[in-house]
Write a protein that holds these residues in place. Structure first.
Motif, PDB file in Angstrom:
ATOM      1  N   ASP A 464       4.295  -4.006  36.665  1.00  0.00           N
ATOM      2  CA  ASP A 464       3.395  -3.983  35.501  1.00  0.00           C
ATOM      3  C   ASP A 464       3.200  -2.548  35.012  1.00  0.00           C
ATOM      4  O   ASP A 464       3.182  -2.286  33.812  1.00  0.00           O
ATOM      5  N   GLU A 465       3.078  -1.608  35.965  1.00  0.00           N
ATOM      6  CA  GLU A 465       2.816  -0.213  35.587  1.00  0.00           C
ATOM      7  C   GLU A 465       3.984   0.359  34.795  1.00  0.00           C
ATOM      8  O   GLU A 465       3.790   0.994  33.752  1.00  0.00           O
ATOM      9  N   VAL A 466       5.191   0.120  35.300  1.00  0.00           N
ATOM     10  CA  VAL A 466       6.384   0.653  34.614  1.00  0.00           C
ATOM     11  C   VAL A 466       6.516   0.010  33.231  1.00  0.00           C
ATOM     12  O   VAL A 466       6.740   0.690  32.221  1.00  0.00           O
ATOM     13  N   LEU A 467       6.322  -1.297  33.177  1.00  0.00           N
ATOM     14  CA  LEU A 467       6.457  -1.993  31.893  1.00  0.00           C
ATOM     15  C   LEU A 467       5.379  -1.516  30.906  1.00  0.00           C
ATOM     16  O   LEU A 467       5.636  -1.339  29.711  1.00  0.00           O
ATOM     17  N   TYR A 468       4.177  -1.309  31.438  1.00  0.00           N
ATOM     18  CA  TYR A 468       3.073  -0.821  30.600  1.00  0.00           C
ATOM     19  C   TYR A 468       3.459   0.515  29.973  1.00  0.00           C
ATOM     20  O   TYR A 468       3.301   0.724  28.764  1.00  0.00           O
ATOM     21  N   GLU A 469       3.996   1.418  30.784  1.00  0.00           N
ATOM     22  CA  GLU A 469       4.386   2.746  30.276  1.00  0.00           C
ATOM     23  C   GLU A 469       5.473   2.634  29.215  1.00  0.00           C
ATOM     24  O   GLU A 469       5.404   3.255  28.152  1.00  0.00           O
ATOM     25  N   ARG A 470       6.481   1.824  29.517  1.00  0.00           N
ATOM     26  CA  ARG A 470       7.602   1.696  28.565  1.00  0.00           C
ATOM     27  C   ARG A 470       7.139   1.028  27.270  1.00  0.00           C
ATOM     28  O   ARG A 470       7.543   1.424  26.187  1.00  0.00           O
ATOM     29  N   ALA A 471       6.318   0.015  27.387  1.00  0.00           N
ATOM     30  CA  ALA A 471       5.835  -0.678  26.179  1.00  0.00           C
ATOM     31  C   ALA A 471       4.934   0.254  25.373  1.00  0.00           C
ATOM     32  O   ALA A 471       5.012   0.295  24.138  1.00  0.00           O
ATOM     33  N   SER A 472       4.099   1.043  26.063  1.00  0.00           N
ATOM     34  CA  SER A 472       3.192   1.971  25.363  1.00  0.00           C
ATOM     35  C   SER A 472       3.968   3.022  24.583  1.00  0.00           C
ATOM     36  O   SER A 472       3.489   3.534  23.572  1.00  0.00           O
ATOM     37  N   ALA A 473       5.150   3.340  25.047  1.00  0.00           N
ATOM     38  CA  ALA A 473       5.960   4.331  24.332  1.00  0.00           C
ATOM     39  C   ALA A 473       6.515   3.742  23.031  1.00  0.00           C
ATOM     40  O   ALA A 473       6.880   4.464  22.112  1.00  0.00           O
ATOM     41  N   LEU A 474       6.549   2.421  22.962  1.00  0.00           N
ATOM     42  CA  LEU A 474       7.138   1.780  21.768  1.00  0.00           C
ATOM     43  C   LEU A 474       6.080   1.277  20.787  1.00  0.00           C
ATOM     44  O   LEU A 474       6.311   1.233  19.577  1.00  0.00           O
ATOM     45  N   ILE A 475       4.946   0.843  21.304  1.00  0.00           N
ATOM     46  CA  ILE A 475       3.902   0.321  20.410  1.00  0.00           C
ATOM     47  C   ILE A 475       2.552   0.940  20.770  1.00  0.00           C
ATOM     48  O   ILE A 475       2.287   1.206  21.938  1.00  0.00           O
ATOM     49  N   PRO A 476       1.719   1.191  19.746  1.00  0.00           N
ATOM     50  CA  PRO A 476       0.456   1.875  20.019  1.00  0.00           C
ATOM     51  C   PRO A 476      -0.622   0.903  20.514  1.00  0.00           C
ATOM     52  O   PRO A 476      -0.459  -0.314  20.448  1.00  0.00           O
ATOM     53  N   ASN A 477      -1.697   1.484  20.990  1.00  0.00           N
ATOM     54  CA  ASN A 477      -2.952   0.743  21.242  1.00  0.00           C
ATOM     55  C   ASN A 477      -2.905  -0.311  22.343  1.00  0.00           C
ATOM     56  O   ASN A 477      -3.685  -1.264  22.321  1.00  0.00           O
ATOM     57  N   ILE A 478      -1.958  -0.205  23.281  1.00  0.00           N
ATOM     58  CA  ILE A 478      -1.973  -1.200  24.362  1.00  0.00           C
ATOM     59  C   ILE A 478      -3.146  -0.912  25.292  1.00  0.00           C
ATOM     60  O   ILE A 478      -3.359   0.220  25.714  1.00  0.00           O
ATOM     61  N   ILE A 479      -3.919  -1.972  25.588  1.00  0.00           N
ATOM     62  CA  ILE A 479      -5.071  -1.813  26.487  1.00  0.00           C
ATOM     63  C   ILE A 479      -4.669  -2.212  27.916  1.00  0.00           C
ATOM     64  O   ILE A 479      -5.023  -1.542  28.875  1.00  0.00           O
ATOM     65  N   ALA A 480      -3.945  -3.294  28.033  1.00  0.00           N
ATOM     66  CA  ALA A 480      -3.581  -3.790  29.366  1.00  0.00           C
ATOM     67  C   ALA A 480      -2.328  -4.644  29.284  1.00  0.00           C
ATOM     68  O   ALA A 480      -2.017  -5.208  28.226  1.00  0.00           O
ATOM     69  N   LEU A 481      -1.626  -4.722  30.410  1.00  0.00           N
ATOM     70  CA  LEU A 481      -0.408  -5.554  30.465  1.00  0.00           C
ATOM     71  C   LEU A 481      -0.339  -6.200  31.844  1.00  0.00           C
ATOM     72  O   LEU A 481      -0.606  -5.547  32.850  1.00  0.00           O
ATOM     73  N   LYS A 482      -0.024  -7.482  31.853  1.00  0.00           N
ATOM     74  CA  LYS A 482       0.141  -8.158  33.146  1.00  0.00           C
ATOM     75  C   LYS A 482       1.254  -9.197  33.047  1.00  0.00           C
ATOM     76  O   LYS A 482       1.343  -9.920  32.049  1.00  0.00           O
ATOM     77  N   GLN A 483       2.080  -9.221  34.090  1.00  0.00           N
ATOM     78  CA  GLN A 483       3.156 -10.219  34.111  1.00  0.00           C
ATOM     79  C   GLN A 483       2.779 -11.370  35.055  1.00  0.00           C
ATOM     80  O   GLN A 483       2.194 -11.151  36.112  1.00  0.00           O
ATOM     81  N   TYR A 484       3.128 -12.571  34.646  1.00  0.00           N
ATOM     82  CA  TYR A 484       2.930 -13.763  35.473  1.00  0.00           C
ATOM     83  C   TYR A 484       4.288 -14.405  35.747  1.00  0.00           C
ATOM     84  O   TYR A 484       5.195 -14.342  34.912  1.00  0.00           O
ATOM     85  N   MET A 485       4.401 -15.043  36.870  1.00  0.00           N
ATOM     86  CA  MET A 485       5.579 -15.852  37.205  1.00  0.00           C
ATOM     87  C   MET A 485       6.878 -15.037  37.132  1.00  0.00           C
ATOM     88  O   MET A 485       7.875 -15.497  36.563  1.00  0.00           O
ATOM     89  N   THR A 486       6.842 -13.836  37.716  1.00  0.00           N
ATOM     90  CA  THR A 486       8.040 -12.970  37.643  1.00  0.00           C
ATOM     91  C   THR A 486       9.196 -13.518  38.481  1.00  0.00           C
ATOM     92  O   THR A 486      10.325 -13.066  38.326  1.00  0.00           O
ATOM     93  N   HIS A 487       8.923 -14.477  39.359  1.00  0.00           N
ATOM     94  CA  HIS A 487      10.005 -15.043  40.179  1.00  0.00           C
ATOM     95  C   HIS A 487      10.764 -16.150  39.437  1.00  0.00           C
ATOM     96  O   HIS A 487      11.697 -16.719  39.981  1.00  0.00           O
ATOM     97  N   THR A 488      10.341 -16.484  38.234  1.00  0.00           N
ATOM     98  CA  THR A 488      11.003 -17.575  37.504  1.00  0.00           C
ATOM     99  C   THR A 488      12.029 -17.013  36.502  1.00  0.00           C
ATOM    100  O   THR A 488      12.110 -15.797  36.315  1.00  0.00           O
ATOM    101  N   ALA A 489      12.751 -17.913  35.854  1.00  0.00           N
ATOM    102  CA  ALA A 489      13.756 -17.493  34.859  1.00  0.00           C
ATOM    103  C   ALA A 489      13.101 -16.886  33.625  1.00  0.00           C
ATOM    104  O   ALA A 489      13.728 -16.118  32.896  1.00  0.00           O
ATOM    105  N   ASN A 490      11.825 -17.230  33.411  1.00  0.00           N
ATOM    106  CA  ASN A 490      11.147 -16.737  32.210  1.00  0.00           C
ATOM    107  C   ASN A 490       9.745 -16.209  32.538  1.00  0.00           C
ATOM    108  O   ASN A 490       8.748 -16.898  32.305  1.00  0.00           O
ATOM    109  N   PRO A 491       9.685 -14.985  33.078  1.00  0.00           N
ATOM    110  CA  PRO A 491       8.344 -14.427  33.344  1.00  0.00           C
ATOM    111  C   PRO A 491       7.544 -14.331  32.049  1.00  0.00           C
ATOM    112  O   PRO A 491       8.119 -14.185  30.966  1.00  0.00           O
ATOM    113  N   ILE A 492       6.214 -14.422  32.206  1.00  0.00           N
ATOM    114  CA  ILE A 492       5.338 -14.287  31.034  1.00  0.00           C
ATOM    115  C   ILE A 492       4.671 -12.919  31.103  1.00  0.00           C
ATOM    116  O   ILE A 492       4.073 -12.565  32.126  1.00  0.00           O
TER     117      ILE A 492
END
Ligand SMILES: Cc1cc2nc3c(=O)[nH]c(=O)nc-3n(C[C@H](O)[C@H](O)[C@H](O)COP(=O)(O)O)c2cc1C
Length: 606
Positions: A464-492
């Motif tokens: 989540d931390e790495v994704l948060y950093e990478r996403a923040s570099a692309l879009i502004p104003n991110i407050i929080a990011l969390k991934q669910y079901m990362t073990h599946t074919a389609n994490p949320i």
């Protein structure tokens, strides 16, 4: 002893009833206590023996009963049987074949005999509910402890009214559960939405230019109110369902001042007439979606009489963010109506409406697939049949999927089978309460066919931390990011951001991360918590119109934010239904409620 009183005696014996003798206000206090009770691990039925109206210095004689359908056990007890057993009885009747042999004939005879209990029986006598009669100026709503549930409600509302109506030619009767706004001592707003049966009758009276008789009952056997919310087909009187379930005909008596029949043993009856040329603004009201429904024009009942039993009890409910009493009423409805749905969709094995999908916003369905497009066929059947057509999001799984109530396992199962080609987006009619679409009454529909094969796992999952950093570099104003079901074919991936731009622009901006993203849900800064999946599901399915808010490329994107002109949305977006924190704190201090800070946060009370 009245029907309701004897049921309360039984509840007391079983320790299922909490009696609150402390004087409590009909304005917010009583409804807030009931709201909190419904969120506890083992909710009970509540009887408030001293309702007061502090502002107007009033003390009511009638006690207030709330949360009658407090939990699964009590609901089953009210029905006298498990709802699945009642469904089986219906299934047997639907599949009744000409009997073979003597034993077959005997068992069919007994089934037909039972059907004798179905039609309501009219009595010429006065009912218990007519023991005390108030007419004219004496027929005042001030006698009733009518509750104001939410601070921004348009006024006090009767929330468990059984609304009895009949067609213009008198051939059809209807019982519907609709909320009723108290305008003054002698007038009530009738919130029957356009798709409902009483609205249909109302059109007949309007076209004929005639006043429409209406009687509203409160109390009596709780099954009356459950029947009132049951999605019976147009033209079928809901009290037949009462007779079927209780194996005892509903006994009905004529109202004193109009021709409408009501059950003899209800606690309170409000009689009157509706002038179809007189509509009035109704609402706002904190509704069962967990949002306020906006003000709209609805018909008005002019009261001609109020009748009661000897010691009437005023029954009410509270709607708002889930879970609440309607969870258990809805559970019984879901179970009992399965065999009827199966008549149009025979390969439907089961279905389930999770409480945080507030019924029409999310349906999970299991089927035995026999041909290509089978799930789509049933989706369209749902969207075309009665009140099922309000369903916005329908997710279909194969018969070997986990139980529909095992949410984590089921989500895993669906995500492992999800692909853009299994998604159907279309439009249709939607519930009158829905706020997500550009206009009222019609909007987007989403169908997911997860009956197919397991998909390969191609997502490159990072923390989540790495994704948060990478996403923040692309879009502004991110407050929080969390991934669910990362073990599946389609994490949320849930991304919360401060909304200064429409989420649709952000999906493209995130495309450099498409190897790490499969399903992205955007939520905004208002009252969201990326760590709270229960409320995230609730808000997401409430807030999206599939046609506007779902993208399929570069990954599946869902915009669950509050919409505004940035999104081309010009209606007024409703507020969350929130408790008044001062009332909650005060009730806690007085030890009338016992709810932890964690639970307050979990169910987003405010
Ligand atoms: C707690 C609760 C409150 C409801 N309030 C309303 C309402 O105010 N207006 C409405 O049209 N339906 C309301 N409903 C849904 C109707 O009761 C339901 O759609 C019912 O089947 C309508 O009956 P009808 O088709 O005979 O009109 C409510 C349901 C519940 C459980």
């Amino acid at each position: 002893m009245s029907t309701l009183q004897s049921l309360l005696e039984e509840l007391k014996k079983r320790d299922w009833l909490k009696i609150i003798d402390e004087p409590l206000d009909v304005f917010l206090e009583i409804p807030h206590v009931a709201y909190v009770e419904a969120k506890l691990a083992s909710p009970k039925v509540l009887l408030f023996t001293h309702p007061i109206d502090q502002k107007n210095g009033k003390v009511y004689e009638m006690p207030v009963l709330m949360n009658m359908f407090a939990n699964f056990e009590i609901t089953e007890w009210i029905f006298g049987n498990h709802p699945d057993a009642i469904a089986n009885e219906i299934r047997t009747l639907l599949h009744m074949k000409p009997p073979e042999g003597f034993m077959g004939k005997m068992s069919m005879l007994s089934q037909l005999f039972d059907l004798k209990n179905v039609p309501p029986k009219r009595s010429k006598k006065r009912g218990e509910c007519q023991s005390i009669i108030y007419e004219g100026a004496n027929a005042s709503l001030e006698r009733l402890p009518i509750l104001t549930t939410w601070s921004e409600d348009g006024g006090p509302f009767i929330t468990m009214g059984q609304v009895y109506t009949q067609s213009l030619d008198g051939k059809m009767q209807n019982l519907g559960m609709y909320r009723l706004q108290k305008y003054d001592e002698h007038h009530l707003g009738l919130h029957w939405q356009i798709h409902k049966d009483s609205s249909c009758f109302f059109d007949q009276y309007r076209e004929a230019g005639k006043k429409m008789p209406v009687s509203i009952a409160i109390g009596g056997h709780p099954l009356y109110i459950w029947c009132g919310q049951a999605p019976m087909p147009y033209g079928m009187f809901e009290l037949m369902l009462y007779g079927f379930v209780r194996k005892q005909n509903a006994k009905i008596v004529k109202s004193i001042t109009n021709d409408i029949y009501i059950p003899h043993d209800v606690d309170i009856v409000i009689e009157g007439f509706v002038d179809p040329s007189n509509l009035r603004i109704e609402g706002p009201f904190g509704d069962h979606t967990g949002y306020y429904t906006p003000q709209e024009l609805y018909p008005v009942l002019e009261i001609s009489a109020i009748t009661t039993g000897k010691s009437p009890i005023y029954q009410a409910t509270v709607v708002g963010k889930p879970p609440l009493e309607d969870k258990y009423m809805g559970w019984a409805t879901e179970r009992i109506f399965l065999p009827l749905l199966q008549t149009t969709a025979p390969d439907l094995i089961d279905y389930h409406m999770p409480e945080n999908g507030v019924f029409h916003n999310l349906i999970l369905a299991k089927l035995k697939t026999r041909f290509k497009g089978h799930a789509q066929q049933i989706m369209h059947a749902f969207w075309g049949v009665g009140q099922m057509s309000f369903v916005k999001h329908a997710l279909f799984v194969e018969e070997d999927a986990p139980a529909l109530t095992d949410y984590w396992a089921l989500t895993e199962h669906i995500l492992n089978r999800l692909s853009t080609s299994s998604i159907l987006i279309t439009s249709g009619i939607i519930d009158a309460l829905d706020h997500s679409s550009y206009e009222t009454l019609v909007g987007g529909k989403l169908g997911v066919d997860a009956t197919g094969e397991i998909k390969p796992k191609t997502c490159e999952v990072v923390s989540d931390e790495v994704l948060y950093e990478r996403a923040s570099a692309l879009i502004p104003n991110i407050i929080a990011l969390k991934q669910y079901m990362t073990h599946t074919a389609n994490p949320i991936t849930v991304i919360q951001y401060t909304k200064t731009t429409s989420a649709r622009t952000l999906f493209d901006a995130l495309s450099p991360l498409k190897n790490h993203l499969r399903v992205v849900v955007f939520v905004d800064e208002h009252n969201n918590d990326v760590e709270n999946p229960y409320m995230l599901v609730w808000r997401t399915v409430n807030n999206i119109d599939a046609q506007r808010d779902i993208w399929l490329h570069p990954f599946i994107g869902i915009d669950a934010t509050t919409k505004n002109t940035l999104d081309g949305y010009t209606r007024e977006w409703p507020k969350d239904v929130d408790c008044d924190p001062k009332v909650i704190e005060d009730l806690r201090k007085r030890s009338i409620i016992d709810i932890s800070d964690e639970e307050i946060e979990k169910y987003q009370l405010y």
